[in-house]
Design a protein around this motif. Sequence first.
Motif, PDB file in Angstrom:
ATOM      1  N   ASP A 162      -2.518  -0.233  -9.370  1.00  0.00           N
ATOM      2  CA  ASP A 162      -2.856  -1.584  -9.848  1.00  0.00           C
ATOM      3  C   ASP A 162      -1.675  -2.531  -9.734  1.00  0.00           C
ATOM      4  O   ASP A 162      -1.843  -3.723  -9.516  1.00  0.00           O
ATOM      5  CB  ASP A 162      -3.293  -1.540 -11.323  1.00  0.00           C
ATOM      6  N   LYS A 163      -0.449  -2.019  -9.958  1.00  0.00           N
ATOM      7  CA  LYS A 163       0.695  -2.928 -10.049  1.00  0.00           C
ATOM      8  C   LYS A 163       1.936  -2.453  -9.289  1.00  0.00           C
ATOM      9  O   LYS A 163       2.476  -3.174  -8.456  1.00  0.00           O
ATOM     10  CB  LYS A 163       1.044  -3.151 -11.531  1.00  0.00           C
ATOM     11  N   LEU A 164       2.379  -1.212  -9.581  1.00  0.00           N
ATOM     12  CA  LEU A 164       3.724  -0.827  -9.141  1.00  0.00           C
ATOM     13  C   LEU A 164       3.888  -0.816  -7.621  1.00  0.00           C
ATOM     14  O   LEU A 164       4.918  -1.276  -7.102  1.00  0.00           O
ATOM     15  CB  LEU A 164       4.099   0.537  -9.731  1.00  0.00           C
ATOM     16  N   LEU A 165       2.878  -0.323  -6.898  1.00  0.00           N
ATOM     17  CA  LEU A 165       3.015  -0.221  -5.441  1.00  0.00           C
ATOM     18  C   LEU A 165       2.942  -1.582  -4.753  1.00  0.00           C
ATOM     19  O   LEU A 165       3.222  -1.699  -3.565  1.00  0.00           O
ATOM     20  CB  LEU A 165       1.948   0.727  -4.870  1.00  0.00           C
ATOM     21  N   LEU A 166       2.570  -2.613  -5.509  1.00  0.00           N
ATOM     22  CA  LEU A 166       2.486  -3.958  -4.920  1.00  0.00           C
ATOM     23  C   LEU A 166       3.796  -4.732  -5.056  1.00  0.00           C
ATOM     24  O   LEU A 166       4.006  -5.749  -4.404  1.00  0.00           O
ATOM     25  CB  LEU A 166       1.375  -4.769  -5.620  1.00  0.00           C
ATOM     26  N   LEU A 167       4.689  -4.248  -5.920  1.00  0.00           N
ATOM     27  CA  LEU A 167       5.847  -5.066  -6.295  1.00  0.00           C
ATOM     28  C   LEU A 167       6.864  -5.255  -5.166  1.00  0.00           C
ATOM     29  O   LEU A 167       7.473  -6.316  -5.053  1.00  0.00           O
ATOM     30  CB  LEU A 167       6.542  -4.472  -7.530  1.00  0.00           C
ATOM     31  N   LYS A 168       7.039  -4.233  -4.327  1.00  0.00           N
ATOM     32  CA  LYS A 168       8.055  -4.334  -3.266  1.00  0.00           C
ATOM     33  C   LYS A 168       7.818  -5.578  -2.389  1.00  0.00           C
ATOM     34  O   LYS A 168       8.772  -6.265  -2.017  1.00  0.00           O
ATOM     35  CB  LYS A 168       8.030  -3.074  -2.394  1.00  0.00           C
ATOM     36  N   ASP A 169       6.574  -5.850  -2.098  1.00  0.00           N
ATOM     37  CA  ASP A 169       6.273  -6.979  -1.214  1.00  0.00           C
ATOM     38  C   ASP A 169       6.230  -8.313  -1.951  1.00  0.00           C
ATOM     39  O   ASP A 169       5.902  -9.334  -1.365  1.00  0.00           O
ATOM     40  CB  ASP A 169       4.947  -6.730  -0.487  1.00  0.00           C
ATOM     41  N   MET A 170       6.551  -8.266  -3.255  1.00  0.00           N
ATOM     42  CA  MET A 170       6.534  -9.510  -4.031  1.00  0.00           C
ATOM     43  C   MET A 170       7.935  -9.955  -4.435  1.00  0.00           C
ATOM     44  O   MET A 170       8.086 -10.878  -5.235  1.00  0.00           O
ATOM     45  CB  MET A 170       5.665  -9.312  -5.274  1.00  0.00           C
ATOM     46  N   MET A 171       8.960  -9.302  -3.867  1.00  0.00           N
ATOM     47  CA  MET A 171      10.334  -9.687  -4.218  1.00  0.00           C
ATOM     48  C   MET A 171      10.626 -11.093  -3.688  1.00  0.00           C
ATOM     49  O   MET A 171      10.102 -11.509  -2.654  1.00  0.00           O
ATOM     50  CB  MET A 171      11.330  -8.688  -3.635  1.00  0.00           C
ATOM     51  N   CYS A 172      11.489 -11.800  -4.402  1.00  0.00           N
ATOM     52  CA  CYS A 172      11.758 -13.203  -4.074  1.00  0.00           C
ATOM     53  C   CYS A 172      13.125 -13.414  -3.445  1.00  0.00           C
ATOM     54  O   CYS A 172      13.408 -14.478  -2.916  1.00  0.00           O
ATOM     55  CB  CYS A 172      11.687 -14.040  -5.342  1.00  0.00           C
TER      56      CYS A 172
END
Length: 202
Positions: A162-172
């Motif tokens: 739901d969340k953790l595996l999506l975070l890498k591509d959301m870095m700023c």
Amino acid sequence: MVDAGALEAAQAYALGFFAHEPSGHDVQHTLRVQRLALRIAAEEGADKGIVGLAALLHDVDDAKLSPATSEGLDNARSFLAAQGIAGAEARAILTAIREVSFSQNRDRPPSTIEAACVRDADRLDALGAIGVARTFAFGGAHGRALHDPEHPSGTSIQHFYDKLLLLKDMMCTSAGRAIAVSRDRYLRAFLDEFLAEWDARS
Ligand code: ADP
Ligand code: NI
């Protein structure tokens, strides 16, 4: 300029805030976010005073921990006023705090480099070995199952998808992205091993 005294006072304020926090949300998360945000700030050339203070204050008006103050960031605002931090500096810190939240911002880009550093640091603390530990600590505290292939909703393993595996591509920031790549790799290796053991394949 945010001086060392203000940063020290903010650490003491965060320690006091979380000491009275019954949900078990701990100050160590805030201190890790500060260390990581400062590391990213150094690489990105961001203002370390703004980043350090925003990191230390980023959860003191969290909607889950302090619903009454989350709209106006009243706790952070009062702390800054008491420290005599006002004007553009206070605005920059409050902007960075407001733009951290996952649920409120999703993938809307932060408006300043300082906000980007703090947001990346907060999200990075949900990845890697610490992210794994926090996920199961959260699940345990909320009485959730580790995993349930038949009814995955609400389980700790489902939180990875739901969340953790999506975070890498959301870095700023590029510094944040580099750290996310290795923490994401660790997370995926953990998940593979967990699922292999679950099915008695490992
Ligand atoms: P923060 O935004 O300060 O990191 P959160 O309260 O969003 O704090 O999350 C705290 C920790 O609990 C994070 O590591 C997060 O990934 C984890 N977490 C949040 N929701 C869930 C959930 N439904 N199941 C398992 N872990 C969760
Ligand atoms: Ni946080």
